[in-house]
Design a protein around this motif. Sequence first.
Motif, mmCIF file in Angstrom:
data_model
loop_
_atom_site.group_PDB
_atom_site.id
_atom_site.type_symbol
_atom_site.label_atom_id
_atom_site.label_comp_id
_atom_site.label_asym_id
_atom_site.label_seq_id
_atom_site.Cartn_x
_atom_site.Cartn_y
_atom_site.Cartn_z
ATOM 1 N N GLU A 70 -0.822 -2.463 20.932
ATOM 2 C CA GLU A 70 -2.261 -2.718 20.926
ATOM 3 C C GLU A 70 -2.565 -4.145 20.469
ATOM 4 N N TYR A 71 -1.785 -4.617 19.477
ATOM 5 C CA TYR A 71 -1.983 -5.986 18.998
ATOM 6 C C TYR A 71 -1.611 -6.986 20.084
ATOM 7 N N LEU A 72 -0.443 -6.776 20.690
ATOM 8 C CA LEU A 72 0.023 -7.702 21.717
ATOM 9 C C LEU A 72 -0.878 -7.682 22.954
ATOM 10 N N LEU A 73 -1.481 -6.532 23.219
ATOM 11 C CA LEU A 73 -2.381 -6.430 24.367
ATOM 12 C C LEU A 73 -3.756 -7.022 24.069
ATOM 13 N N GLN A 121 -5.924 -16.243 25.074
ATOM 14 C CA GLN A 121 -5.324 -15.584 26.234
ATOM 15 C C GLN A 121 -5.108 -14.111 25.933
ATOM 16 N N ARG A 122 -4.514 -13.848 24.801
ATOM 17 C CA ARG A 122 -4.202 -12.478 24.402
ATOM 18 C C ARG A 122 -5.481 -11.644 24.312
ATOM 19 N N TYR A 176 -6.040 -5.957 21.795
ATOM 20 C CA TYR A 176 -7.093 -4.981 21.536
ATOM 21 C C TYR A 176 -7.767 -5.190 20.181
ATOM 22 N N SER A 228 -1.532 -22.040 18.918
ATOM 23 C CA SER A 228 -1.892 -20.675 18.521
ATOM 24 C C SER A 228 -3.217 -20.271 19.139
ATOM 25 N N GLY A 278 -8.271 -12.138 25.894
ATOM 26 C CA GLY A 278 -9.001 -12.050 27.165
ATOM 27 C C GLY A 278 -10.295 -12.847 27.203
ATOM 28 N N VAL A 279 -10.312 -13.983 26.538
ATOM 29 C CA VAL A 279 -11.537 -14.799 26.476
ATOM 30 C C VAL A 279 -11.627 -15.704 27.695
ATOM 31 N N LYS A 280 -12.701 -15.542 28.495
ATOM 32 C CA LYS A 280 -12.807 -16.383 29.693
ATOM 33 C C LYS A 280 -14.000 -17.339 29.673
ATOM 34 N N LEU A 316 -4.559 -21.250 21.979
ATOM 35 C CA LEU A 316 -4.420 -20.929 23.406
ATOM 36 C C LEU A 316 -3.796 -19.549 23.593
ATOM 37 N N PHE A 317 -2.803 -19.232 22.769
ATOM 38 C CA PHE A 317 -2.196 -17.907 22.843
ATOM 39 C C PHE A 317 -3.205 -16.830 22.461
ATOM 40 N N ASN A 318 -3.927 -17.070 21.381
ATOM 41 C CA ASN A 318 -4.883 -16.064 20.913
ATOM 42 C C ASN A 318 -5.970 -15.799 21.940
#
Lengths: 146, 279
Positions: B81-84, B151-152, B86, B145, B154-156, B147-149
């Motif tokens: 859930e964290y990696l996805l 992306q993870r 959520y 970090s 789902g911020v568009k 950019l990864f966050n």
Amino acid sequence: MINNLSAKFEKDFGAAPIIPENHVILGKSLFEISRELKNMEFRFKPLAEGLLLARGANPCARLLELNKTKLRNVIVLNEKSAFLFTCSRKVMKKGIVKKKGNGPVYAAMNEKGEILGIIEYRDNIYSNKVNIGYYFEENKMDEVIF
Amino acid sequence: MLKREFRKSYTERFGEDFVEKFVSKINEPYPQYLRVNTLKIKVDDLIQGLEKKGFIFKKIEGLNYGFRVVNEPFSISSTEEYLLGYFYLQDKSSMLCVEELNPKSSELVLDCCSAPGGKTSHIAQLMNNEGVIIALDDKSERLKSQLFNLQRLGVKNATTFKINALRVNSLGLLFDKILLDAPCSASGTVWRKKKRLKMVNKHEVLKSAELQKELLRKCSKVLKPDGLMVYSTCSIEKEENEDNVIFAAEELGLKIVKTKYLFPHTDNTIGFFYAVMKK
């Protein structure tokens, strides 16, 4: 760029991808953006804009997620195997709940249908090409956001 | 435990028993909070899914997507859930200050000093991924970090620039809302990072305060008339907080709508300050 991406995606996963109408290309990266962001122009080139869909011809999790129902090559992993996959471990056959298509590239999902990454099958091994756990691997941070 | 100069200041400003209660609290284990990322999952779906794995949560009062992790059978950040994406692990204080910003989906919002993207993603969540967020930072490692966050999670609707916030005017934009979560002495974070007790000193506080004034000045110039700015620090020092709010009111002409301190022993958070200001 989109043509190359679409061609590779269709070759790997069996269908041309749906790409959101609101998108932008920055360098070699394709991003999904909000409608309002699409109408903006900036004086400088941003580092990133919106949600990464693909780097070159390599799709990211979001693009796979958007096209989930169209994917022809899919491997579904059991709970333990899914966890290990997100730790960048390769896939053991006993961890595969369902396999659809003939590869050699597959979208990896858990039993809830959530995209975990991409598997490559070669020489009888299901290797971990990329996964959502890259967030935790510092050496991967320079390479790829999936 | 606290340096003498700080003990004296806190006693004068917050009362006789502040120091004793503060120090007593920070010797307890620091609580873990999470924010459900409603861009990707419903609150109940996430909480029920994690409860099945043995986690226990307590809702944060006033925030229907914020929870304290009461029981953690294993590291919550190793869950799928964290990696996805959520949820995001974030202190309650950070969630409360973004709530004060109250960003709307039609707005142009600036997040100064945005890395690693926790508050940016929260803003995006409240905007339902619509509108535009401009996120600025100049620290390469923290931007990775971010950019990864983003992306993870789902911020568009966020665009990230590697720009020092002091150069915000070079973008040529005016904003409806600005979050200025300013670099600071971080004196309020001692509950989470005990080493800050030894490291923080008055010189650092005064240096931070000067930088913060300059950031306030630059940000006020790119705020639209009637626009709203939330200034926040994880410091509990007067020079970085009350004095800067007075500066914003008297020198920059901003109207102070609200100020708030949060403390470990009263609010169960790190030491934190925020001020809501209008142009």
